[in-house]
Scaffold this motif. Structure first.
Motif, short mmCIF file in Angstrom:
data_model
loop_
_atom_site.label_atom_id
_atom_site.label_comp_id
_atom_site.label_asym_id
_atom_site.label_seq_id
_atom_site.Cartn_x
_atom_site.Cartn_y
_atom_site.Cartn_z
N ALA A 47 0.82 -1.21 0.00
CA ALA A 47 0.00 0.00 0.00
C ALA A 47 0.86 1.26 0.00
N ALA A 48 1.92 1.27 0.82
CA ALA A 48 2.83 2.43 0.82
C ALA A 48 3.49 2.59 -0.52
N ASN A 49 3.89 1.48 -1.12
CA ASN A 49 4.54 1.52 -2.42
C ASN A 49 3.58 2.02 -3.50
N ALA A 50 2.30 1.68 -3.38
CA ALA A 50 1.33 2.09 -4.40
C ALA A 50 1.26 3.61 -4.51
N ALA A 51 1.44 4.29 -3.39
CA ALA A 51 1.44 5.75 -3.44
C ALA A 51 2.63 6.27 -4.24
N ASP A 52 3.80 5.66 -4.05
CA ASP A 52 4.97 6.05 -4.83
C ASP A 52 4.77 5.75 -6.31
N VAL A 53 4.23 4.58 -6.62
CA VAL A 53 4.00 4.20 -8.02
C VAL A 53 3.01 5.15 -8.68
N ARG A 54 1.96 5.50 -7.96
CA ARG A 54 0.96 6.41 -8.53
C ARG A 54 1.58 7.77 -8.85
N ARG A 55 2.38 8.29 -7.95
CA ARG A 55 3.04 9.57 -8.21
C ARG A 55 3.98 9.47 -9.41
N ALA A 56 4.70 8.35 -9.50
CA ALA A 56 5.63 8.17 -10.63
C ALA A 56 4.88 8.12 -11.95
N GLU A 57 3.78 7.40 -11.99
CA GLU A 57 3.00 7.30 -13.23
C GLU A 57 2.40 8.64 -13.60
N GLU A 58 1.91 9.38 -12.61
CA GLU A 58 1.34 10.70 -12.89
C GLU A 58 2.39 11.68 -13.39
N ALA A 59 3.65 11.45 -12.99
CA ALA A 59 4.74 12.32 -13.43
C ALA A 59 5.30 11.92 -14.80
N THR A 61 6.83 9.02 -15.52
CA THR A 61 8.08 8.26 -15.36
C THR A 61 8.11 7.10 -16.35
N PRO A 62 9.27 6.84 -16.99
CA PRO A 62 9.36 5.72 -17.93
C PRO A 62 8.95 4.40 -17.30
N ALA A 63 8.38 3.53 -18.13
CA ALA A 63 7.85 2.27 -17.64
C ALA A 63 8.92 1.42 -16.95
N ALA A 64 10.15 1.45 -17.48
CA ALA A 64 11.22 0.65 -16.88
C ALA A 64 11.51 1.10 -15.46
N THR A 65 11.47 2.41 -15.23
CA THR A 65 11.72 2.94 -13.88
C THR A 65 10.57 2.59 -12.96
N VAL A 66 9.35 2.68 -13.46
CA VAL A 66 8.19 2.30 -12.65
C VAL A 66 8.27 0.83 -12.26
N ASP A 67 8.73 -0.01 -13.19
CA ASP A 67 8.87 -1.43 -12.88
C ASP A 67 9.86 -1.65 -11.75
N ARG A 68 10.99 -0.95 -11.77
CA ARG A 68 11.97 -1.09 -10.70
C ARG A 68 11.42 -0.60 -9.36
N LEU A 69 10.52 0.37 -9.42
CA LEU A 69 9.95 0.96 -8.21
C LEU A 69 8.89 0.08 -7.57
N THR A 70 8.23 -0.72 -8.37
CA THR A 70 7.01 -1.41 -7.93
C THR A 70 7.28 -2.58 -6.98
N LEU A 71 6.50 -2.63 -5.90
CA LEU A 71 6.47 -3.78 -5.01
C LEU A 71 5.12 -4.49 -5.17
N THR A 72 5.15 -5.79 -5.24
CA THR A 72 3.95 -6.62 -5.24
C THR A 72 4.08 -7.60 -4.08
N PRO A 73 2.99 -8.27 -3.71
CA PRO A 73 3.13 -9.28 -2.66
C PRO A 73 4.20 -10.32 -3.00
N ALA A 153 8.02 6.81 0.35
CA ALA A 153 7.03 6.12 1.18
C ALA A 153 7.38 4.64 1.32
N SER A 154 7.80 4.03 0.23
CA SER A 154 8.18 2.61 0.25
C SER A 154 9.35 2.38 1.19
#
Length: 417
Positions: A47-59, A61-73, A153-154
């Motif tokens: 959930a904390a990571n989702a906030a970072d991912v959302r901000r990155a996508e809204e900004a 951010t290239p998909a490759a960087t978003v992938d490195r940022l993303t946490l999943t279960p 946040a993550s």
């Protein structure tokens, strides 16, 4: 220096003093507690990571960087598994590197000891937060983690979980601390913290690494960018070669051990290129080729220039060229390689030996994907980074690379005449 980073470093130094003497059992128990705590906190971490991912996508951010940022279960579970793996590894602290008895009867031993306080400066990769903490703890080091603001946040959530688990396990919480990422000046403060921070390790793009290497008064272990090549020799098994090329490029293109350039011997280019270009296209990869590659691939291949040979794409792009010989491939690699990982696909032992001898890189792969240059894949547990320099450490840096040594001299009253 502003007090924030100074205070963190002073506390880290005190924690490092206590941690250096901690027995293996205490460190391993703490790491296992960290792994359990991460799994228990997975929903909150995602959930904390989702906030970072959302901000990155809204900004944008290239998909490759978003992938490195993303946490999943699943990624949190993998991080916890890596932490348990680190706990299972031999403790390097106290290992005797070499020893002897001198002619005068003195007993001489060289022992591995922790570096002390390790600073990590890294970009939007939350997994590095735990990987670095686990490796530093196991090797007896305190760590100051300075991630990017895009993962704030993550990283805050992850470090809070780690610190709480350490405290419950009886180790100093200040062995793992997060340096604020809301001000770029904190990186400069870390770089100037000589005497409080023993070593800095930058992990990220070329600009970040260059900034730390060139501007730090604290000793730096340089982790390099990954302009990695795959050379398909005239004696290659072409089915094997295509599998390796596609895996090296497309299995996870956003990481430093992904292939960025394909070199093909002219003797097999006409047979191999149509096959590998089709396989790369199926994997969603765009090829930037020289004239010979474009002559075979047609309009599906974009023209490649010098910028492409130097590029670390970190995306579904690869440069490709036809070369007249193995030596020409080596010469191309010598000019453009970042010294990370280079691969040859060949059925000739002589060609493999010549390539291994002549290519200067932290890792050289023979009939294998560049993606294997990784601490976990090498059996080191999580890695602190992949060093492309030649002093102290080179290649994936595991536990031994996070230690220094000291000599212990034991006598029976000997004095020097």
């Amino acid at each position: 220096m502003p007090s924030t980073v100074t205070d963190l470093a002073v506390r880290a130094r005190a924690a490092a003093f206590d941690l250096a003497a901690a027995p293996r059992g205490a460190k391993d128990a703490a790491l296992l507690a960290v792994a359990d705590a991460l799994e228990a906190a997975a929903p909150a971490l995602v959930a904390a990571n989702a906030a970072d991912v959302r901000r990155a996508e809204e900004a944008g951010t290239p998909a490759a960087t978003v992938d490195r940022l993303t946490l999943t279960p699943e990624r949190v579970a993998a991080i916890a598994a890596d932490t348990r793996h680190v706990a299972s590894l031999p403790d390097p602290v106290g290992e005797v590197v070499r020893g002897s008895t001198l002619p005068n009867g003195l007993e001489l031993r060289q022992l591995r000891v922790p570096l002390g306080v390790v600073g990590i400066v890294y970009e939007a990769r939350p997994n590095v937060t735990v990987d670095a903490a686990a490796l530093c703890l196991k090797s007896g080091n305190a760590v100051l983690l300075r991630g990017s603001s895009s993962a704030a946040a993550s990283n805050a959530a992850l470090v809070a979980v780690v610190r709480e688990a350490l405290g419950k396990a009886g180790l100093p919480e200040d062995a793992v601390q997060l340096v604020p990422a809301d001000d770029r000046e904190t990186v400069q403060q870390l770089m100037r913290a000589r005497g409080l921070v023993d070593v800095l390790i930058p992990r990220g793009g070329a600009s970040l690494i260059r900034t730390v290497v060139e501007g730090s008064t604290v000793p730096v272990i340089e982790t390099g960018t990954g302009n990695c090549h795959v050379y398909v020799d005239e004696a290659a098994d072409l089915d094997m070669a295509s599998r390796i090329v596609v895996n090296a490029k497309a299995q996870r293109p956003s990481v430093c051990n992904a292939a960025e350039t394909l070199l093909v011997h002219e003797a097999v280019a006409a047979e191999f290129l149509p096959r590998v270009l089709a396989d790369l296209a199926d994997a969603g990869v765009t090829v930037h080729g020289d004239e010979a590659v474009r002559g075979i691939g047609g309009d599906a291949v974009l023209p490649a220039g010098e910028k492409d040979w130097a590029e670390e794409y970190l995306s579904y792009d690869i440069a490709a060229a036809v070369v007249p010989s193995l030596d020409a491939a080596v010469e191309h690699i010598r000019r453009w390689s970042s010294g990370h990982t280079e691969a040859i696909v060949t059925g000739s032992q002589a060609a493999a030996r010549r390539f291994v001898q002549r290519v200067d890189a932290a890792a050289v792969a023979v009939n294998a994907s560049t993606r294997f240059t990784d601490g976990a894949e090498f059996g080191f547990g999580a890695e602190i980074g992949i060093s492309t320099q030649k002093l102290h450490a080179r290649g994936p840096m595991g536990l031994p690379e996070l230690t220094s040594t000291k000599y212990v001299v034991t006598g029976e009253g000997q004095v020097r005449s």
